[in-house]
Scaffold this motif. Structure first.
Motif, short mmCIF file in Angstrom:
data_model
loop_
_atom_site.label_atom_id
_atom_site.label_comp_id
_atom_site.label_asym_id
_atom_site.label_seq_id
_atom_site.Cartn_x
_atom_site.Cartn_y
_atom_site.Cartn_z
N UNK A 70 50.42 13.99 42.18
CA UNK A 70 50.35 15.19 41.77
C UNK A 70 48.92 15.44 41.14
N UNK A 71 48.40 14.06 40.66
CA UNK A 71 47.05 14.17 39.91
C UNK A 71 46.18 13.14 40.24
N UNK A 72 44.85 13.22 39.78
CA UNK A 72 43.91 12.19 40.17
C UNK A 72 43.07 12.26 38.98
N UNK A 73 42.68 11.14 38.31
CA UNK A 73 41.87 10.81 37.25
C UNK A 73 40.23 10.86 37.81
N UNK A 74 39.12 11.14 37.15
CA UNK A 74 37.93 11.21 37.22
C UNK A 74 37.59 9.47 36.71
N UNK A 75 36.60 8.69 37.27
CA UNK A 75 36.19 7.58 36.86
C UNK A 75 35.05 7.75 35.71
N UNK A 76 34.81 6.93 34.78
CA UNK A 76 33.75 6.98 34.10
C UNK A 76 32.38 6.71 34.72
#
Length: 720
Positions: free
Chosen positions: A229-235
């Motif tokens: 349901x979600x995705x996180x951006x990388x640094x």
């Protein structure tokens, strides 16, 4: 709840209230919630008001049913629209019942058991009030200097994709709204975070688009295809642009090409970090670039809260961008059933019964048993219960075997190795610390020698502390600390059989250990039942079956070293060659110490009769590959039969081998079984120079064996 009702919420909110829905705050903001719902946390650090907190959309790191219920009830009292909070947390490999770290899970090659572990983690997290977990980490990894390799399942895109799908299925199930024992899954870190230069956390990433698509994107895509349901951006940066401001990555590829409609969230403060990256002059510009790129939730900065409204007022940002981000957040809350049940799943009574229950710990033990990898064994394992065994080293009595992301785990409840061995052999275990993680003293040495001299065999429990791997734990020297290497040398001088058990979060440079020990068992950070599992493996109550999902380097100078590498125009013909003008090191081998897929057993398996159904296939045919596996030893065991393929002549350079399939087979002593694989033209496709995903006619080599190095070979042709 229909979209119409969600749109009604959107219409009722002011612009500031909408922007607050895009802010995520951390647990300290909710350390104290008074009777009237007054927040007394560190608002000043972000320059936000109580009103903003009352309208915030999500919270990071608050857990425990009682606490979550208190915070949610106070929030609902103060939010005039009655929009509930989302509670998110890093439930990476377990909530209270801690499973082996993901890199160890990868070594199990057991997809169903990994899914079951995620299901249990979700069950414990949900009853404690959590709605979203920041897992799985789908980053492909090739550099063990990077501490976060512990969160990945390894160096192979195919294997990583299988595990990513399994973890999403385990976390989310099939009906988030009605299954209150599941949580939403946030795949991370998008994208290619595992390629940080020098293995240094938060560092630059620079790679071609074709490499990105072929190796680094597949596991994220697999997780999203499974419904994450979600995705996180990388640094990190991608093509010179930080992921949180990378419109081409987040809007064009993720939303446009892949059709992802879920929530995107920055990693901790990643939007504001565009300033030191050098692509934003200030927070205003960072907020502008992030919202245009398509980042919905700003984790722990006030960039959106402080600047988006003014950017809208100035006509620079279309309010529709903010509306679409808020709508995605509201839709996730609706999918979880939070509008009907703001306290979804949180149950103080059930929490006591479910958390760390026997059923869950039993699965944790099973996965630990299957994740440990026997790296070496010169006929000293399994141990005999009648042997006097000296257990020596910093991990003999340590409960620090859970790993860096076990923030709700309990080292006090975790049975250590020596105690677990005593359960099996009560009167034959003697213990000495020998050294600490990174220090060794004369009294420790004397005690260790005194204990060792009384023993028939030595078990050295060595490794990294949990703080030595994980986020912000990069290491340039990935050997064991010098104190532990000294302990090995002192024990070696006693001329007794020596077994080394390793507790660590990354592949290590094993010089000073591997050549000195008679046996080496890689236990990783094996979790809550890890001590029990390792003891049972040492005594043969279970037979090691783990296989490496990440290569062990011969030396740090080789890194990155991985099995699916390209050839060169001047390949090294063999490791003992004397030729100079070929690709090689003067001082070390090209090959890793231990290859991808490697692992030993207490029994031995033989491979023979590799047969292909044809030496040619076309676009509609399938190719059957059969091989006979026999257990030649005296114990039952599980073999992981691995199939690799090489495209001999591609439009672009192709890897020397690529994992295409594997089968786990359990065989009794003397038992044989024929294993069948099926390959079609689809298995032979790859990204060409124009990014088309197709196959080429020509010759293909096929490899079957127990690991990526030791294989039987055959060949066939694809005719198109």
């Amino acid at each position: 709840m229909s979209r119409q009702r969600l749109e009604h919420y959107l219409e009722q909110m002011t612009l500031d209230e909408k922007i607050a829905q895009l802010l995520q705050l951390a647990a300290p903001f909710y350390d104290e919630v008074g009777d009237e719902g007054q927040i007394t946390g560190p608002m000043e650090s972000l320059g936000i008001t109580v009103e903003t907190v009352h309208n915030v959309g999500s919270v990071l790191g608050v857990s425990g049913a009682e606490k979550v219920i208190s915070v949610q009830q106070s929030h609902m009292k103060n939010n005039k629209h009655g929009i509930p909070l989302l509670f998110m947390a890093d439930i990476v490999h377990g909530y209270k019942t801690i499973f082996p770290i993901p890199l160890a899970m990868g070594c199990s090659w057991d997809i169903k058991l990994a899914e079951r572990s995620a299901e249990i983690a979700a069950r414990e997290a949900a009853v404690s009030g959590i709605h979203v977990t920041f897992a799985p980490m789908a980053d492909l990894v090739r550099d063990p200097r990077w501490g976060r390799v512990m969160e990945s399942t390894g160096e192979d895109p195919y294997l990583n994709s299988l595990f990513a799908r399994a973890m999403v299925r385990g976390f989310q199930g099939s009906d988030l709204k009605n299954d209150k024992e599941r949580v939403a899954s946030c795949v991370k870190h998008f994208a290619a975070y595992g390629l940080a230069e020098g293995g240094r956390d938060y560092n630059t990433v620079d790679l071609s688009e074709r490499q990105l698509r072929e190796y680094y994107l597949p596991a994220y895509k697999a997780a999203l295809d499974e419904g994450a349901e979600l995705i996180m951006t990388s640094f990190n940066t991608i093509d010179g642009i930080p992921a949180s401001g990378n419109r081409r990555l987040m809007r064009d590829l993720l939303r446009g090409e892949w059709g992802f409609e879920g929530v995107t969230i920055s990693d901790w403060a990643a939007i504001k970090e565009m300033i030191p990256h050098g692509v934003a002059e200030d927070e205003r510009e960072a907020a502008l670039k992030a919202i245009i790129a398509g980042v919905d939730i700003d984790m722990m900065t006030s960039s959106y809260v402080h600047y988006l409204a003014q950017l809208v007022a100035d006509g620079i940002v279309d309010e529709a961008l903010i509306d679409e981000a808020v709508m995605r957040v509201l839709q996730l809350k609706e999918k979880l059933g939070l509008f009907e049940e703001p306290l979804r799943g949180a149950d103080v009574v059930a929490e006591r019964e479910i958390i760390y229950c026997e059923e869950h710990r039993k699965v944790a033990k099973e996965l630990a048993l299957k994740s440990c990898v026997l790296l070496k064994n010169n006929d000293v394992l399994p141990l005999n219960k009648n042997q006097k065994v000296a257990v020596i080293g910093p991990f003999a009595l340590s409960g620090d075997i859970l790993g860096n992301w076990s923030w709700n785990g309990s080292t006090e409840l975790t049975k250590n190795l020596a105690e677990s061995m005593k359960v099996i052999s009560p009167s034959n275990i003697i213990i000495a610390e020998g050294c600490s993680i990174d220090k060794i003293t004369e009294p420790q040495i004397h005690e260790a020698i005194k204990v060792a001299l009384k023993a028939d065999i030595l078990v050295l429990a060595l490794g990294e502390s949990s703080e030595m791997s994980g986020e912000a734990s990069s290491r340039s020297n990935i050997k064991l600390p010098e104190a532990q290497l000294q302990l090995v040398q002192f024990m070696k001088q006693l001329d007794k059989p020596m077994v080394v058990v390793l507790f660590n979060g990354r592949p290590l440079d094993l010089h000073g250990v591997y050549e000195e020990a008679n046996a080496v068992l890689e236990a990783w950070f094996p979790g809550s039942e890890g001590g029990v599992a390792v003891a049972e493996l040492l005594y043969g109550a279970a037979n090691p079956s783990g296989r490496l999902s990440m290569s062990f380097p011969y030396a740090v100078g080789q890194i990155p070293v991985y099995y699916n590498h390209f050839n060169t125009g001047r390949p090294k013909p063999s490791e003992d060659t004397t030729e100079k003008y070929v690709t090689h090191y003067l001082d070390i081998p090209n090959a890793p110490l231990l290859p991808f897929g490697y692992g030993l057993s207490y029994t031995s398996f033989t491979y023979k009769d590799l047969v292909l159904s044809s030496n040619e296939i076309n676009e509609t045919d399938s190719l059957q590959i059969k091989v006979k596996i026999t257990n030649e030893g005296k114990l039952s065991g599980v073999e992981t039969v691995q199939l690799y393929i090489r495209d001999v002549s591609g439009e672009v350079v192709r890897p020397m081998k690529e994992l295409k399939a594997f089968r786990k087979v359990e065989l009794a002593p003397g038992q044989s079984r024929e294993i069948t694989f099926e390959i079609t033209e689809e298995h032979l496709r790859y990204y060409h120079s124009d990014f088309s995903f197709t196959s080429d006619s020509g010759r293909f080599e096929l490899f079957v064996g127990p690991n990526s190095r030791d294989t039987m070979n055959a060949a066939f042709r694809l005719k198109k």
